[in-house]
Scaffold this motif. Structure first.
Motif, mmCIF file in Angstrom:
data_model
loop_
_atom_site.group_PDB
_atom_site.id
_atom_site.type_symbol
_atom_site.label_atom_id
_atom_site.label_comp_id
_atom_site.label_asym_id
_atom_site.label_seq_id
_atom_site.Cartn_x
_atom_site.Cartn_y
_atom_site.Cartn_z
ATOM 1 N N SER A 113 0.530 -1.458 0.046
ATOM 2 C CA SER A 113 -0.123 -0.388 -0.005
ATOM 3 C C SER A 113 0.934 1.147 -0.165
ATOM 4 C CB SER A 113 -0.773 0.113 1.863
ATOM 5 O OG SER A 113 -1.893 1.334 0.828
ATOM 6 N N SER A 114 0.091 2.332 -0.815
ATOM 7 C CA SER A 114 1.156 3.052 -0.266
ATOM 8 C C SER A 114 0.419 4.645 -0.597
ATOM 9 C CB SER A 114 1.783 3.745 -2.708
ATOM 10 O OG SER A 114 0.910 3.571 -3.202
ATOM 11 N N ALA A 115 0.953 6.115 -1.001
ATOM 12 C CA ALA A 115 0.205 7.021 0.092
ATOM 13 C C ALA A 115 -0.771 7.545 -1.192
ATOM 14 C CB ALA A 115 0.866 8.112 0.550
ATOM 15 N N SER A 116 0.277 7.118 -2.639
ATOM 16 C CA SER A 116 -0.353 8.248 -4.058
ATOM 17 C C SER A 116 -0.299 6.620 -5.182
ATOM 18 C CB SER A 116 0.740 9.015 -3.982
ATOM 19 O OG SER A 116 1.745 8.687 -4.970
ATOM 20 N N ILE A 117 -0.851 7.067 -6.161
ATOM 21 C CA ILE A 117 -0.715 5.945 -7.248
ATOM 22 C C ILE A 117 0.806 5.581 -7.762
ATOM 23 C CG2 ILE A 117 -1.131 7.857 -8.702
ATOM 24 C CD1 ILE A 117 -3.783 5.264 -9.925
ATOM 25 N N HIS A 118 1.698 7.120 -7.710
ATOM 26 C CA HIS A 118 2.679 6.485 -8.309
ATOM 27 C C HIS A 118 3.835 6.844 -6.850
ATOM 28 C CE1 HIS A 118 1.227 7.358 -12.185
ATOM 29 N NE2 HIS A 118 0.918 8.567 -11.753
ATOM 30 N N GLY A 119 3.560 5.928 -6.008
ATOM 31 C CA GLY A 119 4.294 6.177 -4.439
ATOM 32 C C GLY A 119 5.486 4.994 -4.126
ATOM 33 N N GLY A 120 5.422 4.023 -5.959
ATOM 34 C CA GLY A 120 6.505 3.362 -5.188
ATOM 35 C C GLY A 120 5.755 1.532 -5.870
ATOM 36 N N GLN A 121 5.106 1.822 -5.835
ATOM 37 C CA GLN A 121 3.938 0.464 -5.197
ATOM 38 C C GLN A 121 5.439 -1.066 -6.050
ATOM 39 O OE1 GLN A 121 0.034 0.984 -7.049
ATOM 40 N NE2 GLN A 121 -0.496 1.808 -4.693
#
Length: 197
Positions: A113-121
């Motif tokens: 899970s990440s804070a943003s859609i481009h957060g390095g998932q």
């Protein structure tokens, strides 16, 4: 009954909820039970700062959990495109299992899970795969035959299940993300059973 370890670290609760859903997907496969475990927080000097037994939630993982289970679902929040330090710290302590090949040939999957859609998932999912591959585990991902992988406007990758949580974990898991967590759990359980037989 055979078990699959669902091992996670969660700060705001999103990865913990994903672990619960992945476990539900695992248990949709006949003859498989999910064993949910977590890892403690660590300090900047890598000393455990959590109590020996968690006050609530899943118990802390032990090396025997990895040995006793036929597969592993591994979850961590994204930290600059990498797994969180507590999860890395746990895996850094598994050399004794590596030396005897205890995890060779077992199935594994990852979720994040990440804070943003481009957060390095995707890089986080891959970072979690690295120690699993060194242990000789066989990775299970999500194929594009899962329709949610094409439909999602938030989390979801072929490398594993993912969720966009917002900066404080305020965004709930979407229906597409939930279905992908379930699918990952089912695929992992089915693969683990085949490999264990």
């Amino acid at each position: 009954m055979k078990e699959i370890l669902v091992l996670y670290y969660s700060q705001h609760g999103s990865v913990r909820e994903m672990a619960r859903i992945v476990a539900h997907g695992i248990e949709q496969t006949s003859g498989i039970k999910a064993r949910i475990r977590t890892v403690p927080k660590i300090s900047t000097v890598c000393e455990t700062v959590e109590p020996a037994i968690p006050d609530q939630g899943a118990p802390y993982a032990e090396l025997r959990d990895l040995e006793e289970c036929i597969g592993v679902a591994l979850g961590s929040p994204t930290r600059f495109g990498n797994m969180a330090a507590p999860m890395k710290y746990f895996w850094d302590g598994t050399s004794s299992l590596w030396l005897k090949g205890a995890l060779v040939g077992k199935a594994a999957a990852t979720f994040t899970s990440s804070a943003s859609i481009h957060g390095g998932q995707e890089t986080t999912l891959i970072s979690m795969m690295l120690p699993l591959l060194h242990h000789g585990m066989i990775m299970v991902g999500l194929p594009y035959s899962e329709p949610e992988l094409n439909n999602t406007l938030s989390g979801g990758t072929p490398y594993g299940a993912s969720h966009v949580a917002g900066s404080t974990g305020e965004k709930p898991i979407t229906e597409d993300e939930r279905k992908l967590c379930l699918a990952l759990g089912r695929r992992l359980a089915e693969t683990a059973l085949k490999l264990a037989s």
